[in-house]
Design a protein around this motif. Sequence first.
Motif, mmCIF file in Angstrom:
data_model
loop_
_atom_site.group_PDB
_atom_site.id
_atom_site.type_symbol
_atom_site.label_atom_id
_atom_site.label_comp_id
_atom_site.label_asym_id
_atom_site.label_seq_id
_atom_site.Cartn_x
_atom_site.Cartn_y
_atom_site.Cartn_z
ATOM 1 N N THR A 1 0.830 -1.200 0.000
ATOM 2 C CA THR A 1 0.000 0.000 0.000
ATOM 3 C C THR A 1 0.864 1.249 0.000
ATOM 4 O OG1 THR A 1 -1.773 -1.172 1.168
ATOM 5 C CG2 THR A 1 -1.798 1.233 1.257
ATOM 6 N N LEU A 2 1.893 1.283 0.826
ATOM 7 C CA LEU A 2 2.790 2.437 0.874
ATOM 8 C C LEU A 2 3.584 2.584 -0.414
ATOM 9 C CD1 LEU A 2 4.008 2.090 4.542
ATOM 10 C CD2 LEU A 2 2.909 4.125 3.593
ATOM 11 N N GLN A 3 3.953 1.477 -1.030
ATOM 12 C CA GLN A 3 4.672 1.549 -2.304
ATOM 13 C C GLN A 3 3.785 2.144 -3.397
ATOM 14 O OE1 GLN A 3 5.730 -2.584 -2.391
ATOM 15 N NE2 GLN A 3 7.790 -2.231 -1.582
ATOM 16 N N LEU A 4 2.507 1.781 -3.410
ATOM 17 C CA LEU A 4 1.576 2.385 -4.363
ATOM 18 C C LEU A 4 1.434 3.875 -4.100
ATOM 19 C CD1 LEU A 4 -0.593 2.361 -6.573
ATOM 20 C CD2 LEU A 4 -2.245 1.607 -4.830
ATOM 21 N N ILE A 5 1.305 4.261 -2.831
ATOM 22 C CA ILE A 5 1.197 5.673 -2.483
ATOM 23 C C ILE A 5 2.437 6.427 -2.957
ATOM 24 C CG2 ILE A 5 1.179 7.300 -0.552
ATOM 25 C CD1 ILE A 5 -0.638 5.308 0.940
#
Length: 366
Positions: A69-73
């Motif tokens: 999720t953080l990588q997508l953000i």
Amino acid sequence: MLYLKALTAVTGLVASATAATLPRSFSQTKDNGFPKPSAQEILDISKAAGGKLPPGSLPTGLSPTSITTLQLIAFNELFEVAYFSSLLSNLTLNLDGYQIPSQAQSIEVVKAIRAQEQLHALGALAILETNNAFQPSSCEYAVPVTNFNDAVNLAEIFTAVVLGALQGANFNFANDAAAVPLVPLISSIIGQEGEQNGAYRQFLQRIPSESPFLTAVPAPFAFSALQGFVVPGSCPYPLSNINLPIFPALSVNGGPVALLQPGDQALTLSADLSSSDAAKAFVGGNGEGLFATFVTGQQAPYSVAAQNVKWSGSVVTFEATFPYTDLVAHGFSHVSLTTSNNFTDVNSIPGATLAAPGVIQVNNAV
């Protein structure tokens, strides 16, 4: 100065777009050190943004889902920094199409937005670094805009997608004990991005707050949508480093975004399914078992059977009726080509998806 390649193949996103003149400036920017700013440069960015990164220790021991999720953000925020850096350069250079009556005011607004997106990116990257996880870096981007109005229109569209994806981010963090402290942080970013989009919509003479409940976007759909702006092969790492599928693009009425007037209407959708193993069983068939699945707001997914299905090799073209009246589909919706019509929630759609997302923007003007 380096310039983004023109995305001349894109049609329908912005009717007047024929070429792009957005400098790829962020990765070469020396004025504030992004994406590796010093402490003083972070302070300078904070002053431009109107606020600072939150203090305190960063969460550790995050689950794989939270990491993804953080990588997508971070992947998205890096694109947004590039986009607003480019827009700022066009305005500052007074390029054709960016000479507007509110030049000075618009420059200050874009400076603030760029700095805010830089802080969003720095925050996500710092958490990933603390967790010894892969950190995305910038790619090369191409966008189909040639003037300020089209640039604002595109910003409104991708911000709507981001607002939909951040809903899922909060859900993921809330279900990971180590990531729970990120929920209020992401909530504050949702509000900040909403302020941005309200301003874009007002500039475009649309109702600033488009609907009571914003449209949810599954993470794989958001990641897939972002690929429409990434020059293929330009990222300095394999995209598979981010554990999300990338679906074939689904065009709506000839482009990645359909700008519609309110009302029920037939849409023409198409996708090249040559890269989809799941599509092989359907290629060349009559379309039985294929559906267009729409998502609007927080309503249940709404599927209709694909009609008039035609194939040209692995490229499928079909029709589907957009159920504007049933869904009261103001503003942003998205559609996917699916092999099921029985979904309990938006996050169950990617598991039965062949191509996505097709973005729909209904022009509910003031």
